[in-house]
Design an enzyme around this catalytic site. Structure first.
Site, PDB file in Angstrom:
ATOM      1  N   GLY A 238     -98.050  76.269 -42.862  1.00 29.01           N
ATOM      2  CA  GLY A 238     -96.674  75.570 -43.268  1.00 29.01           C
ATOM      3  C   GLY A 238     -95.686  76.774 -43.532  1.00 29.01           C
ATOM      4  O   GLY A 238     -94.456  76.114 -43.582  1.00 29.01           O
ATOM      5  N   GLU A 272    -104.233  79.149 -42.796  1.00 31.05           N
ATOM      6  CA  GLU A 272    -104.241  78.148 -41.430  1.00 31.05           C
ATOM      7  C   GLU A 272    -102.737  78.178 -41.001  1.00 31.05           C
ATOM      8  O   GLU A 272    -102.127  76.952 -40.634  1.00 31.05           O
ATOM      9  CB  GLU A 272    -104.499  76.652 -41.816  1.00 31.05           C
ATOM     10  CG  GLU A 272    -105.984  76.655 -42.424  1.00 31.05           C
ATOM     11  CD  GLU A 272    -106.066  75.191 -42.946  1.00 31.05           C
ATOM     12  OE1 GLU A 272    -105.177  74.475 -43.117  1.00 31.05           O
ATOM     13  OE2 GLU A 272    -107.265  74.920 -43.113  1.00 31.05           O
ATOM     14  N   TYR A 315     -88.304  64.791 -35.248  1.00 24.49           N
ATOM     15  CA  TYR A 315     -88.031  65.430 -36.404  1.00 24.49           C
ATOM     16  C   TYR A 315     -86.533  65.864 -36.615  1.00 24.49           C
ATOM     17  O   TYR A 315     -86.250  66.563 -37.353  1.00 24.49           O
ATOM     18  CB  TYR A 315     -88.859  66.541 -36.379  1.00 24.49           C
ATOM     19  CG  TYR A 315     -90.273  66.668 -36.284  1.00 24.49           C
ATOM     20  CD1 TYR A 315     -91.125  65.501 -37.046  1.00 24.49           C
ATOM     21  CD2 TYR A 315     -91.000  67.449 -35.284  1.00 24.49           C
ATOM     22  CE1 TYR A 315     -92.596  65.619 -36.770  1.00 24.49           C
ATOM     23  CE2 TYR A 315     -92.282  67.573 -35.098  1.00 24.49           C
ATOM     24  CZ  TYR A 315     -92.943  66.490 -35.834  1.00 24.49           C
ATOM     25  OH  TYR A 315     -94.360  66.328 -35.488  1.00 24.49           O
ATOM     26  N   CYS A 342     -85.324  56.981 -19.829  1.00 25.57           N
ATOM     27  CA  CYS A 342     -84.631  55.615 -20.106  1.00 25.57           C
ATOM     28  C   CYS A 342     -84.720  55.440 -21.707  1.00 25.57           C
ATOM     29  O   CYS A 342     -85.233  54.282 -22.087  1.00 25.57           O
ATOM     30  CB  CYS A 342     -85.007  54.421 -19.366  1.00 25.57           C
ATOM     31  SG  CYS A 342     -84.814  54.957 -17.639  1.00 25.57           S
ATOM     32  N   GLU A 343     -84.229  56.032 -22.710  1.00 23.52           N
ATOM     33  CA  GLU A 343     -84.365  55.864 -23.840  1.00 23.52           C
ATOM     34  C   GLU A 343     -83.170  56.695 -24.567  1.00 23.52           C
ATOM     35  O   GLU A 343     -82.760  57.996 -24.151  1.00 23.52           O
ATOM     36  CB  GLU A 343     -85.365  56.533 -24.582  1.00 23.52           C
ATOM     37  CG  GLU A 343     -86.670  56.264 -24.154  1.00 23.52           C
ATOM     38  CD  GLU A 343     -87.330  55.208 -25.082  1.00 23.52           C
ATOM     39  OE1 GLU A 343     -86.738  55.022 -26.131  1.00 23.52           O
ATOM     40  OE2 GLU A 343     -88.368  54.508 -24.798  1.00 23.52           O
TER      41      GLU A 343
HETATM   42  C1  LIG Z   1    -100.583  71.378 -39.084  1.00 26.78           C
HETATM   43  C2  LIG Z   1    -101.729  72.060 -40.172  1.00 26.78           C
HETATM   44  C3  LIG Z   1    -101.557  73.509 -40.246  1.00 26.78           C
HETATM   45  C4  LIG Z   1    -100.675  74.349 -39.397  1.00 26.78           C
HETATM   46  O1  LIG Z   1     -99.338  73.929 -39.906  1.00 26.78           O
HETATM   47  P1  LIG Z   1     -98.120  75.013 -39.575  1.00 26.78           P
HETATM   48  O2  LIG Z   1     -96.917  74.451 -40.101  1.00 26.78           O
HETATM   49  O3  LIG Z   1     -97.727  74.700 -38.045  1.00 26.78           O
HETATM   50  O4  LIG Z   1     -98.493  76.220 -39.954  1.00 26.78           O
HETATM   51  C5  LIG Z   1    -102.287  73.898 -41.093  1.00 26.78           C
HETATM   52  N1  LIG Z   1    -103.176  73.319 -41.944  1.00 26.78           N
HETATM   53  C6  LIG Z   1    -103.494  71.913 -41.616  1.00 26.78           C
HETATM   54  C7  LIG Z   1    -104.595  71.248 -42.531  1.00 26.78           C
HETATM   55  C8  LIG Z   1    -102.540  71.280 -40.887  1.00 26.78           C
HETATM   56  O5  LIG Z   1    -102.585  69.813 -40.709  1.00 26.78           O
END
Ligand SMILES: *Cc1c(COP(=O)(O)O)cnc(C)c1O
Length: 418
Positions: A238, A272, A315, A342-343
């Protein structure tokens, strides 16, 4: 500029000219800098140094196998959200015991495939999923590592389509129910070993992380008091990146929050990141097809479209738009940069200040390494664009352009129409 820079007025990815790549593979195409990916990974890993931490690259940001391999060779594991991603991770050389399986809707077939593969951890998002995983694991005599993904009900202060940690979002388990689910799973012979949290994507304010991680720490204490073993905390991804000049969240500040909130719990920490590792390393190169002058704005019509890069329309995302060949004498214009689909939503930028563009010019959308090619579709029967990986003076086409023949070959006309 993240592995991309001008040399004598021409935009290069590391030492490879984007003009030359365009001549070789055609447009539009994605180009990734391996150096920029390595730099981002190293910075992330360095910020966490001293902690008992592992990095599981969230494949969904960019699952090209060459990108996965680049990260795997630096020591990254994988965070996957489907059986397809699990197979990609394996095919790209990530060991099963470095794979974490996340996602709210794992099917029986996917759970069984992941159990058979022997992946390292399931991040479970609901009571129903937990019950099903236990049934399937018990039936196979398997003892998977299970973490419960909690929903900390915090606002990640990011775009509503990429916030995941509020109660009204579909992700994670209510805090109030976690303890009961630990009891249930333990009684069923599959005691969970940890907690997971992921509150959203493209966070540029770090405060929501602190709120969420503190809740994880508090819950860890509570569960331990109840006799459960909490060995692992998966803190998700994130962390945002700067999509234009401006402040970006500081990695060291992020790591400081991690240390302060969960650093002393004696848990193995898992991360992650997706976007942070690959987002800045990519550009989407496109050619101007037409320029349509208007009363108050020009329309620059390019050969990339929302099917290649959907982030602006999905987004409201901003991508910088830069010329591949700089012309110091070019006038600035105000333009909408649009694709041929075409949007009306097929718009990359509105009212953007740009150097004057002409038919045939190459322009590049920056920071398109994450959630770019992976979200592409073939809408309007447009074949998927190729991807090129550059490393120093080397380059390789890591996904060739899909052909129209391949696209058509996927349809079948039933006998009764013949
Ligand atoms: C999408 C996601 C991520 C990665 O998010 P980023 O914003 O790209 O770092 C990590 N863990 C889970 C469970 C996700 O769904």
């Amino acid at each position: 500029m993240n592995g991309h820079d001008y040399i004598d007025g021409r935009l290069y990815a590391e030492q490879v000219s984007l003009e030359q790549l365009a001549a070789e593979v055609g447009t539009p195409f994605f180009c990734y800098s391996a150096g920029a990916i390595r730099q981002a990974y190293t910075a992330y890993a360095d910020a966490l140094s001293g902690l008992d931490a592992t990095i599981h690259y969230a494949l969904k940001a960019n699952s090209n196998q060459a990108i996965i391999r680049t990260l795997a060779s630096l020591g990254a594991g994988a965070d996957v959200v489907s059986a397809g991603e699990m197979q990609r991770a394996r095919a790209a050389g990530i060991a099963a015991d470095h794979i974490v399986f996340s996602g709210v809707g794992k099917t029986d077939a996917e759970i069984v495939a992941a159990l058979d593969e022997g992946i390292d951890q399931f991040n479970v998002e609901s009571e129903a999923e937990l019950r099903r995983l236990i049934e399937l694991a018990n039936a196979r005599g398997a003892n998977p590592n299970i973490a419960l993904r909690i929903n900390p009900n915090v606002d990640a202060e990011t775009h509503e389509k990429i916030t995941t940690g509020r109660q009204e979002n579909k992700f994670g388990i209510d805090l109030a129910r976690v303890s009961e689910l630990f009891e249930m799973a333990t009684a069923a012979g599959q005691p969970p070993i940890g907690l997971a949290v992921h509150i959203g994507s493209q966070l540029t304010n770090l405060a929501p992380f602190e709120v969420a991680f503190r809740q994880v720490a508090d819950l860890t204490a509570t569960l331990r008091d109840q006799g459960h073993r909490i060995e692992r905390l998966d803190l998700g991804g994130g962390l945002g990146i700067p999509y234009t000049d401006g402040p970006s969240p500081d990695l060291r500040d992020y790591a400081a929050i991690v240390r302060k909130t969960v650093g002393d719990l004696g848990c193995e920490l898992m991360f992650e990141p997706g976007r942070f590792l690959v987002g800045r390393a990519g550009t989407l190169v496109t050619r101007v097809i037409y320029v349509k002058p208007g009363a108050d704005r020009h329309f620059v019509i390019v050969d990339a479209a929302m099917n290649d890069l959907i982030r602006p329309t999905l987004y409201d995302a901003w991508h910088d738009i830069v010329p591949v060949r700089r012309n110091g004498a070019a006038q600035q214009i105000t333009a909408d940069v649009v694709g041929p689909i075409c949007e009306s939503g097929d718009t990359f930028a509105t009212g953007r200040q740009l150097p004057e563009a002409h038919k045939g010019d190459l322009i590049a959308f920056t920071c398109t390494g994450a959630y770019g090619a992976v979200m592409a579709s073939t809408y309007n029967s447009r074949p998927l664009a190729p991807e090129v990986l550059v490393d120093g003076d080397r380059h390789a086409v890591v996904r060739r352009r899909q052909t129209i023949e391949e696209l058509l070959a996927q349809d079948a006309i039933p006998d009764w129409l013949n």
